[in-house]
Scaffold this motif. Sequence first.
Motif, PDB file in Angstrom:
ATOM      1  N   VAL A 177      98.528 -40.014  35.406  1.00  0.00           N
ATOM      2  CA  VAL A 177      97.553 -39.007  34.972  1.00  0.00           C
ATOM      3  C   VAL A 177      96.147 -39.576  35.025  1.00  0.00           C
ATOM      4  O   VAL A 177      95.205 -38.957  35.532  1.00  0.00           O
ATOM      5  CB  VAL A 177      97.899 -38.523  33.546  1.00  0.00           C
ATOM      6  CG1 VAL A 177      96.778 -37.650  32.997  1.00  0.00           C
ATOM      7  CG2 VAL A 177      99.204 -37.752  33.569  1.00  0.00           C
ATOM      8  N   TRP A 227     100.320 -33.415  41.407  1.00  0.00           N
ATOM      9  CA  TRP A 227      99.125 -33.432  42.252  1.00  0.00           C
ATOM     10  C   TRP A 227      98.840 -34.831  42.774  1.00  0.00           C
ATOM     11  O   TRP A 227      98.457 -35.015  43.925  1.00  0.00           O
ATOM     12  CB  TRP A 227      97.922 -32.930  41.452  1.00  0.00           C
ATOM     13  CG  TRP A 227      98.009 -31.454  41.156  1.00  0.00           C
ATOM     14  CD1 TRP A 227      98.754 -30.522  41.793  1.00  0.00           C
ATOM     15  CD2 TRP A 227      97.328 -30.762  40.109  1.00  0.00           C
ATOM     16  NE1 TRP A 227      98.589 -29.292  41.240  1.00  0.00           N
ATOM     17  CE2 TRP A 227      97.707 -29.402  40.190  1.00  0.00           C
ATOM     18  CE3 TRP A 227      96.429 -31.135  39.112  1.00  0.00           C
ATOM     19  CZ2 TRP A 227      97.213 -28.439  39.325  1.00  0.00           C
ATOM     20  CZ3 TRP A 227      95.921 -30.182  38.244  1.00  0.00           C
ATOM     21  CH2 TRP A 227      96.329 -28.841  38.352  1.00  0.00           C
ATOM     22  N   HIS A 228      98.998 -35.816  41.899  1.00  0.00           N
ATOM     23  CA  HIS A 228      98.744 -37.202  42.331  1.00  0.00           C
ATOM     24  C   HIS A 228      99.673 -37.575  43.492  1.00  0.00           C
ATOM     25  O   HIS A 228      99.256 -38.201  44.470  1.00  0.00           O
ATOM     26  CB  HIS A 228      98.944 -38.153  41.154  1.00  0.00           C
ATOM     27  CG  HIS A 228      98.840 -39.605  41.529  1.00  0.00           C
ATOM     28  ND1 HIS A 228      99.942 -40.346  41.908  1.00  0.00           N
ATOM     29  CD2 HIS A 228      97.768 -40.431  41.619  1.00  0.00           C
ATOM     30  CE1 HIS A 228      99.558 -41.564  42.206  1.00  0.00           C
ATOM     31  NE2 HIS A 228      98.259 -41.661  42.019  1.00  0.00           N
ATOM     32  N   VAL A 277      99.820 -32.702  36.778  1.00  0.00           N
ATOM     33  CA  VAL A 277      98.855 -33.672  37.302  1.00  0.00           C
ATOM     34  C   VAL A 277      99.585 -34.772  38.068  1.00  0.00           C
ATOM     35  O   VAL A 277      99.120 -35.230  39.119  1.00  0.00           O
ATOM     36  CB  VAL A 277      98.028 -34.269  36.136  1.00  0.00           C
ATOM     37  CG1 VAL A 277      97.205 -35.455  36.617  1.00  0.00           C
ATOM     38  CG2 VAL A 277      97.123 -33.208  35.553  1.00  0.00           C
ATOM     39  N   LEU A 285      92.880 -38.282  37.242  1.00  0.00           N
ATOM     40  CA  LEU A 285      91.642 -37.865  36.597  1.00  0.00           C
ATOM     41  C   LEU A 285      90.471 -38.681  37.122  1.00  0.00           C
ATOM     42  O   LEU A 285      89.369 -38.163  37.341  1.00  0.00           O
ATOM     43  CB  LEU A 285      91.760 -38.011  35.081  1.00  0.00           C
ATOM     44  CG  LEU A 285      92.774 -37.087  34.388  1.00  0.00           C
ATOM     45  CD1 LEU A 285      92.765 -37.324  32.895  1.00  0.00           C
ATOM     46  CD2 LEU A 285      92.475 -35.617  34.684  1.00  0.00           C
ATOM     47  N   ILE A 327      91.280 -29.799  31.227  1.00  0.00           N
ATOM     48  CA  ILE A 327      91.720 -31.140  30.754  1.00  0.00           C
ATOM     49  C   ILE A 327      91.690 -31.143  29.224  1.00  0.00           C
ATOM     50  O   ILE A 327      90.639 -30.908  28.629  1.00  0.00           O
ATOM     51  CB  ILE A 327      90.804 -32.248  31.298  1.00  0.00           C
ATOM     52  CG1 ILE A 327      90.765 -32.184  32.829  1.00  0.00           C
ATOM     53  CG2 ILE A 327      91.280 -33.611  30.828  1.00  0.00           C
ATOM     54  CD1 ILE A 327      89.794 -33.181  33.452  1.00  0.00           C
TER      55      ILE A 327
END
Length: 1437
Positions: free
Chosen positions: A1201, A1137-1138, A1134, A1205, A1162
Motif C-alpha cells: 500500500v 493496483w500496485h 490498492v 501511495l 485515501i
Amino acid sequence: MPVAPIRNNAQQQSLTVLLRNIISEYPAGGGVLRELCQNADDAGADAIEFVLDTRQHTTENLLHKDLAKFQGISLLAYNNQRFSPEDFESLTRIGDSGKARDLTSTGKFGRGFNSVYNWTDNPSILSGTSLLLLDPHKTWSSEIGFPGGPLYDFVANSNELEIKNHLAAFDSILGSYDTAFEGTIIRLPLRDKDQAKRSEIVEDHVSTSQKDIEDVFQLFTSELVESLLFLRNLRSITLRIDDKIFAKAKSIVPNERKNDRGENPVNEGYRQVFVEQSKEHYESDFMMEISILRSAEPGTAPHKTKVKYAISHYLRKSAEDQNLQRWARSHKLFPWIAIANPLDKAPNFEGRLFATLPLPIQTKHPAHIHGIFSITPDRSNIHSGGDTTMSANSATRLGARWNQWLLHECAPHAWVRNLEFIRSEDLSPGWDFWPAGKQGELGQLWMGILGTVLKKVVENGYELFPTLSGVVKPANKVAFTLSIPEDLHFSLRDAGAPIVFPPADRRAEIRTLDHKKMGLELLSPSTGRRHLTAIKDSDALLRLDIKPRMVLLDYVLSDSQVQDFKNCEAPLIPLSDGTFRGFEMPASQDDRIFMARDKAEEGLFHKSSERTVKTSALLKKSQDILVRRIADIEKHTGIKAWTVEDAAQYCSSYEFDIITEPTPVVKIDKPKFNDFVESFWKWVSKAQRRGARGSTLVNGLKGLWLIPLGNQMFQRIGSISEYPVLNVSANKGIGSFLKHAESALANRFTPEMMYLYTGDRFPEATKSLQKLGIIKDYDDRTSLMKWLEVTLKVFAGKLDYGEKMELIRHLFELSRNCSASERLCMESTVRKLPIFQKASDSRPTRSPWISIVNDDPNSPVTYIGVENLPITLDTPQHIFIDTGCHELNGLVSNLQLFKCPSLSEILGDHVVPRISETGTPNDRRREGYIKFALDHFGSLSVEARSALSAKEIVPVSAERFRRPKDTVSGKHVAALYFEEEQRCAIRRFDKVYHEALVSLGMSEDITDQVIFERIRSYSNSRRSYSDIDDKVYALFSRGKPPPQPLSKEYMELRWIPATSPEGKLGLFSVLQCRPTSFRSWCNYSMPIMKSRISSSRGWEKWLGWDAKLTVQQMSKQLQEANKRNDRLSLGHLVEYWHNICLSGTASLILNTELKLESQKWIPGSSEGFYSPTEIFFTGATCLPPYYDIVCERFLGAQPNVKRFLTHIGVQQAPEFDQLKELQDRITTEEPLSTQDLEVALYIVEKIALQHDTKKDKNLISDFKAPDQDGIMRTFSELTASGSDAPISLGNRPTLHPRIPESTIRKLGLPTAQDRILASLSDPCLEQDFSQTQSAKAVIRDTLQRYSVESTFSEYLANAEDCRTATRIAWMIDHSTDYPTEKLIAQELEAVQGKALFCYNDGVFTDEDFRSIIDVGIGSKGQDFSKIGKFGKGALTM
C-alpha cells in the motif's frame, strides 16, 4: 595595642540551609515516623499515635495572621510522656542534642526531630502547659519579637480567642485547654504548593499532600510489628486518619515483671550495665506477642492479625579492647545485642538489622538483630570499614571495628541463648531459627555468625541440634553430615534417626569448621548402624514404610563390613509376611531367616513367609551384598541360604501336608501346584550346578510326589509304577500335541488313562526324570497310527475344532517324509479319522466333521476338494470337501485321498453359471455367488468375466442393482451427482470390489464428458442454490478443466452459485461473477462465488477470470468501499493496483480513467478521506481537516500500500511550502477557532523541528504563529513571553502561551531581554553580542557558590587580568535624584536609583565583551597568563 583585623570573614550558615542539609540526610517517608517513635521511646512513652488530620481549621483570630496558611491538613504525632525543659532546650541546638550526653536515651545525633521539615515549614509542639511554634524562616515570628520559635503558656492564656482558635487544630487528641496536657503532641502542617515555592528548606519546590502521608502510612504499616520489637518502652503504635484507625500495633510480653522502679527487665539491665555500670552483663529472654490491626488501603475496614517472637537480650558492660570501648562509650555505643526470632515463619521472611528501630538493611537471617551499631547519621547503613584509605583511628574505621566485634562476639552469644530459650518453651528450634550461612558475601559484617553459634552449642552441650526428624539433640547424641542423598535424607528423617543435616544455605560456612576438633561425629554406615540400633524400638522406626527402610538397609550395608552387621539390630530386613528383623544372631537355629539367592527361589518357598527375606523389596546394592556374601553373613548373623534338606522339609510342611496315605500315585489339584513342581525342579537343577550330587538329591527328595503324569496325577519319587509311562512331553511335533490334547480332554470329559507322560509345563522335571531313566520318548509313526485307531472314540472323536486342525497339521508333517509302507499305513488310518468338513457357507467351527471312508464301492458320490468356498454347491453326485486349510490340502495331496480342481475351474464351471441376469437384494444365495465371484475376480477366465459384466450385479441402493458400466465410483466423481440419481455403488460394496467393477466397466474418473454433462445438469437443476454450490465446489476442487475452451453457449449458462453485491444468492454465468479470491477487489461491483476455488487447478483461466478488472468495476469498488469506510477492502484494491502497475501500462489507465490524484479516497487517521496531495505518512497528526497522515490500519492492510501511495505522489511529510500555504488558509484578522488554533500550534512545532535541523533563517522569515490572543502574526512581530522579562513591553504581541520554550529556542525568536537590548544597541552592534544562553540558572548557581564578599575579590582579579589597569575603586551612590523620563526605555526607570560603582583604568576588549555573552566560558579559560578561568566571576554582581 593588638593588631586589629581588617574584617570578619567567618563562615556562617543559615538555619534554613542547615535544615535543608538535614532533610537530605533524613529523606521523607517512614524514616520521619521512625525518628518520632525513637524520640517517644527515649522519653519513656509506652504509646505513640500518628493522626492525619484532613480538616481545615479556622484562619481568623490566630496568634499571627500569617499562621492562617498552616491551618490546613496536618500530621499529629502524640505520645503519653511530657516534653521536659531539657527537651525544649535541646531543640535550640541542632546537632548538639542533649541525648548525646544522656546515657539513658538511645538517640545521639540530635537531628532526628528535624526530619519533620521534609513535610512542613512550621512544626509546633504542645506538651504540659507549653505550646512551641517553630518558624525556621523567621518571618512572622520576627514581627512579634521572638524570631524562630515563640513558646506560649496555653493554659494560662486558655481564655484568649487566639489560643483557642490555634489549639482547635489539636482537638483530634487534645481534650481541654485549661489544664496541663500529660503527653506530647507534635503538629506538622503539610507544606502545600504555595508554601513549597517560598520555602528555603526544600529543594525543587516539593510539596506534601494528604495522599503522600497516606502512602507513607501504607508503607509504614508493613513495619509496624517490627518497630515494637526492640523499643525499651514503647508498646503501641497507632496510625489514624481523622477518627478512623488505619493501622495499630500493640505488643504484649506475657508475665512481664517490673522492679520497684517500674522498670521492665530490659530497662533495668540497661541502667545497671550501661548507666550505673554495676553489673558486668545482663541477659533477658521473653516472648512478645504483637497484634496488628491494619487496613489494606485508606477507607477500607481493618483486619487483625497476631505474630509472636522469641526475643533474647544480651547487655555487656564493655568490650575486651579498652581503646575501642572508650571510643564507643564516648560515642554512646554500648555492647547491647538482641535477637528476635519469629515463631511463625513467613515464606519470604528476611531478617533486618535494628538500632532500636529497623534499619534499611536486610540480612538474609531468619531473625532480626538489634544492636547499638555505629551507623551513618541518616540511619541508612552501618559502618563496615570498606574504605581502607581512611585512618585506622577514624570514626568510620573504628565504627566498623565496633560493629564487627558486636556482631561476631555478642550476637552469637545472644543467638545461642535465644535458641535455648525457644527450646525451654517446649519448642524445637529448627534450622530456620539458626543464623543464615555465609556464602561468599563481601562487606556484610552481619554474615558469618553461624559458625560461632554452632561452636558454642557444641562446647556447652546444648540440646539444640535440629535432627532430620525435627527433634533437637545435643552434639554427643547425633551424627553430623553435610552431604547426603535425597532418599537417605528422607528415610533417616522419617525413621527419627538422630542425624543432623544442615540446609544448603548453611553448609558452606559449616563446612569450613574443624569438625574433628569440635568433637562432632560424622555420619557413616558404621555410625548409622549404631544410631539406628539405639532407636530400634521407637515408634517412628516401627511405623516406617518399607521403601525408606530399604534405603536405610542399603546404607548400613554399603561398607560391606560383614562382621559388624550383627550390631545393627534395627528392624530393617523385610520378611515376606510383612514384618522386619534385625541382623542379630537368634538364640535358636529354627529362628534363623532364609535369604533367597534370586526371585525364583523366594517365590518357590514363599509359604514360609515368616522366615523368608522379601528379596523383591531389597534395593539392588543390598541384594547384591546379601547374596554375594551370604556364606560369610551366615557365620555372623541370623540369615542363611536354602539347602536341599531345608527344601524337603518345606515340601513336607507346606505342599504335601494334605496327603495322609503314602500311595504311589496321587491326584493333587491344589492351586498353582503345577507351577510349584516346575519351579522346584528348576531349583533342583540350580542346586546340581552349585555342586549337589544326584544321589544326594534323590535321597533328600525320596518320598515326595514330584513326578507329573498329567490330569493332576503325580507319582512319588522312589515308587514302582504298575503301568508303562510313555513320554510325549517334548515341546515339538505330535508329542507336544498329544500332551496338550490329553490334558484338555481330561478337563472337558471324564479322564481316561492313556498312559502318557505329558510333562505339561514341566520341562525341568522332564530333564531330571529323563536323567534318572524313569520315562521314555514315544514318536514312532506306526505305533502312533495304531494308537490313534485304538483311541479313536476317546481321543480323535472328542477333539474340538482347534485340536483337530492341530492334529491335521501334525499328520501333514508326518506324511511329508515317510516311506511307502508308512504312507499306506497313514492313508488307511487318516481316512477313518473324523477330520474332514463339507464346503459350505456355514462357519467352519459349526460344520460337522466326517470321515471319507467309502463303505459302498458302488456309490456314485465323488469327493472334490475346494479351498475357502463360503457357498453351498453340493449335488447328489458331488461332495465338496473344504481344503482351505493348507495342511489338510497337503495331507490330501501327499496321501492322494481325492482330486482338488483349480479355483478358476470351480468359478467357470459351477459359480458364474448359477448367477441370474437380474435379481433383487433379497436373494441371499445369488448375492453370495456374486460376492464369491468378485472375491476371486483374478481367477475368472475371460469368458466368465464377459458373462458376469452383462449381469446386474452392482447394488446402488437397498432395492436396486445396476450393470457395472452404468455406475460411477470414487468420491471425486460421486460428489458431482445428487443422491437420487443413484449412479454410485453402495459404498461398502464399491470399497470391497472396486477394482473388479472398474474392470467390468464402472467409471471412476471425472472426464470431460462428465464435466460438460454436469454443467448443463446444474443449470437446469431445480435443487437449492446451496445444494448446487456443493456440487460446483466439488467439480472445481476435484476435477481438472477440459483442454478445449468453453463455447459461447456454455459461457452463458447460469450454473455458478454466487452472492450479489446486494447480498442475494443466485446462479450466474462465468461472465457475470468472480471467485472468492476476487472478493477484496470487486465484492462491491460483482457477484462473488459462495465457495472458494483453487487457483492451482487452472479453472480461473479456463473460465476466463484471469483477465484484469474493468475500469468501471474498479471505479464502483472504490466508490462503495469509501462510502462504507471499508479500509481493508481499500487496502486490497490498492494492492491490486500496485500489482497491475508492475506491467507498466496500467499506471496511465489508473490516472486517466480513475482520476486517483484528484479524488478524496485515501483514509486518514482522523477518519476522513483525502486526496494524495492532502495526506502524508508523517508530520500531519494535528492538521485535520486540512491535512492528515495515512491511517495505520490502511497502511498495514497489504504489504505494498505504501509503495503505491508513494508512486502516485503521497509525500513523507508536509514541506515548508505546504505548511506555509496551510497557515495562509487559516489566517484571518480574528482569533483562530479552537480547531484552527490546534493546527497553527502544530505547524509552529513542525517548523521549529525542521528549522532546528536546517538552521536556515530565511526558510521561516514568512511564517506565522498565534499570539497570546490567538491571532496569526509573522515571527518578526512576536516576542517570547515569560516571567523572566524584568520590565513590561507595553502592547507588543507575545507568542501564544502554549508554545513551549524549547520550540522558541529552536526558532531563535527574540525574548523580551533581546528586544530591550536591541533598542539600546547601536545599529552597528553585532548580533553576536546577544546572549545565547539563559543566564538566570547560571547566575542562581553562581550566587549559591560565591558569597557576597567574594564579589570584590572577583572584580579585583578581573582588573588584574586586564593588564592595562593600574588601580581599582568602588563607590556607593546614595543619590535618587536622577531623571526618570525620556530614557532609552521607559522601563529603565526602576534602575535610576541608588547604585554601586566599580571602576578600574583598564579598557574592555572585544573579547571581554564577548565573554559576557558566553556565560560560563569567559575569555580567560585558555589564557594561562590570567588568574581567572571559570568565566563566572562577573556574575557575582
